[in-house]
Write an enzyme that holds these catalytic residues in place. Structure first.
Site, PDB file in Angstrom:
ATOM      1  N   GLU A 134      51.300  62.698   0.770  1.00 25.58           N
ATOM      2  CA  GLU A 134      52.099  62.357   1.955  1.00 25.58           C
ATOM      3  C   GLU A 134      52.893  61.072   1.735  1.00 25.58           C
ATOM      4  OE1 GLU A 134      49.231  64.609   5.226  1.00 25.58           O
ATOM      5  OE2 GLU A 134      49.526  62.437   5.380  1.00 25.58           O
ATOM      6  N   TYR A 176      54.496  69.425   7.275  1.00 25.46           N
ATOM      7  CA  TYR A 176      53.391  70.126   7.936  1.00 25.46           C
ATOM      8  C   TYR A 176      53.159  71.534   7.371  1.00 25.46           C
ATOM      9  CZ  TYR A 176      52.645  66.554  11.518  1.00 25.46           C
ATOM     10  OH  TYR A 176      52.314  65.389  12.193  1.00 25.46           O
ATOM     11  N   HIS A 178      50.030  60.122  13.384  1.00 25.56           N
ATOM     12  CA  HIS A 178      49.453  60.995  12.360  1.00 25.56           C
ATOM     13  C   HIS A 178      48.827  60.104  11.300  1.00 25.56           C
ATOM     14  CE1 HIS A 178      49.037  63.971   9.152  1.00 25.56           C
ATOM     15  NE2 HIS A 178      49.518  63.028   8.350  1.00 25.56           N
ATOM     16  N   LYS A 210      54.660  58.699  16.080  1.00 27.73           N
ATOM     17  CA  LYS A 210      55.390  59.920  16.455  1.00 27.73           C
ATOM     18  C   LYS A 210      56.414  59.668  17.580  1.00 27.73           C
ATOM     19  CE  LYS A 210      51.643  63.031  15.049  1.00 27.73           C
ATOM     20  NZ  LYS A 210      50.887  64.257  15.403  1.00 27.73           N
ATOM     21  N   ASN A 264      50.610  63.208  20.337  1.00 29.91           N
ATOM     22  CA  ASN A 264      49.400  62.379  20.198  1.00 29.91           C
ATOM     23  C   ASN A 264      49.658  61.083  19.426  1.00 29.91           C
ATOM     24  OD1 ASN A 264      49.568  63.478  17.652  1.00 29.91           O
ATOM     25  ND2 ASN A 264      47.488  64.270  17.573  1.00 29.91           N
TER      26      ASN A 264
HETATM   27  P1  CMP Z   1      48.517  65.585  13.172  1.00 33.02           P
HETATM   28  O1  CMP Z   1      47.414  64.675  12.758  1.00 33.02           O
HETATM   29  O2  CMP Z   1      49.895  65.069  13.027  1.00 33.02           O
HETATM   30  O3  CMP Z   1      48.395  66.973  12.393  1.00 33.02           O
HETATM   31  C1  CMP Z   1      48.883  68.203  12.927  1.00 33.02           C
HETATM   32  C2  CMP Z   1      49.353  68.061  14.329  1.00 33.02           C
HETATM   33  O4  CMP Z   1      49.517  69.254  15.039  1.00 33.02           O
HETATM   34  C3  CMP Z   1      48.335  67.288  15.132  1.00 33.02           C
HETATM   35  O5  CMP Z   1      48.311  65.937  14.714  1.00 33.02           O
HETATM   36  C4  CMP Z   1      48.822  67.542  16.552  1.00 33.02           C
HETATM   37  O6  CMP Z   1      49.811  66.633  16.961  1.00 33.02           O
HETATM   38  C5  CMP Z   1      49.506  68.909  16.439  1.00 33.02           C
HETATM   39  N1  CMP Z   1      48.846  69.945  17.221  1.00 33.02           N
HETATM   40  C6  CMP Z   1      49.419  70.608  18.236  1.00 33.02           C
HETATM   41  N2  CMP Z   1      48.566  71.498  18.742  1.00 33.02           N
HETATM   42  C7  CMP Z   1      47.414  71.410  18.046  1.00 33.02           C
HETATM   43  C8  CMP Z   1      46.162  72.093  18.093  1.00 33.02           C
HETATM   44  N3  CMP Z   1      45.913  73.042  18.995  1.00 33.02           N
HETATM   45  N4  CMP Z   1      45.213  71.723  17.207  1.00 33.02           N
HETATM   46  C9  CMP Z   1      45.465  70.761  16.271  1.00 33.02           C
HETATM   47  N5  CMP Z   1      46.638  70.087  16.190  1.00 33.02           N
HETATM   48  C10 CMP Z   1      47.604  70.416  17.064  1.00 33.02           C
END
Ligand code: CMP
Length: 140
Positions: free
Chosen positions: A128, A51, A117, A11, A114
């Site tokens: 995906e 998403y 993904h 990311k 984070n």
């Molecule tokens: P990802 O695995 O990319 O899938 C959805 C993304 O939403 C997640 O990682 C996080 O980066 C983002 N995200 C932001 N806020 C939240 C939240 N409160 N709970 C879960 N995912 C979140």
């Protein structure tokens, strides 16, 4: 156990801090093989499409803004139980909950930024992967 493929995204928070190589080394160290990879800047439409399942979630708008804020590296990982193995090496979504030695524990800045993904099931992995890659771009 079957050889699987999964989609991974490095990311914008991680590409910004030049962590692509470190993350790739952690993925490879976990036994995953990077069989396709490209760096790109997601459009808003691509982020919203990717998403889509989170469209009703309160964090959706911010998530799409973040995911278009800089380059990402999209990649296909291959290996034994690749979906589960990648989720293990990524660690919990929230870095505060991520186990020692995981990518998110070592690299992530927050639950949104984070660093990585990974697909959550082999069904979603197929969708995906097809979102970003043509079959001939994946070289196992
Ligand atoms: P990802 O695995 O990319 O899938 C959805 C993304 O939403 C997640 O990682 C996080 O980066 C983002 N995200 C932001 N806020 C939240 C939240 N409160 N709970 C879960 N995912 C979140």
């Amino acid at each position: 156990m079957a050889i699987e493929r999964t989609l991974s995204i490095i990311k914008p928070d991680a590409t910004r801090r030049n962590l692509t190589g470190k993350i790739n080394a952690m993925l490879e160290g976990a036994g995953l093989r990077i069989v396709a990879q490209k760096r790109l800047r997601l459009t808003r439409a691509q982020a919203e499409g990717f998403y889509d399942v989170h469209a009703e979630r309160p964090f959706f708008n911010d998530l799409c803004t973040f995911m278009t804020s800089g380059p990402v590296v999209v990649q296909v990982l291959e290996g034994e139980s690749a979906v589960a193995k990648n989720r293990e090496v990524m660690g919990a979504t929230n870095p505060a909950d991520a186990a020692e030695g995981t990518i998110r524990k070592e690299c992530a800045e927050s639950i949104e930024a984070n660093s990585v993904h990974g697909s959550d099931s082999s069904e979603n992995a197929a969708k995906e992967i097809a979102f970003f890659f043509a079959e001939e771009e994946i070289v196992g």
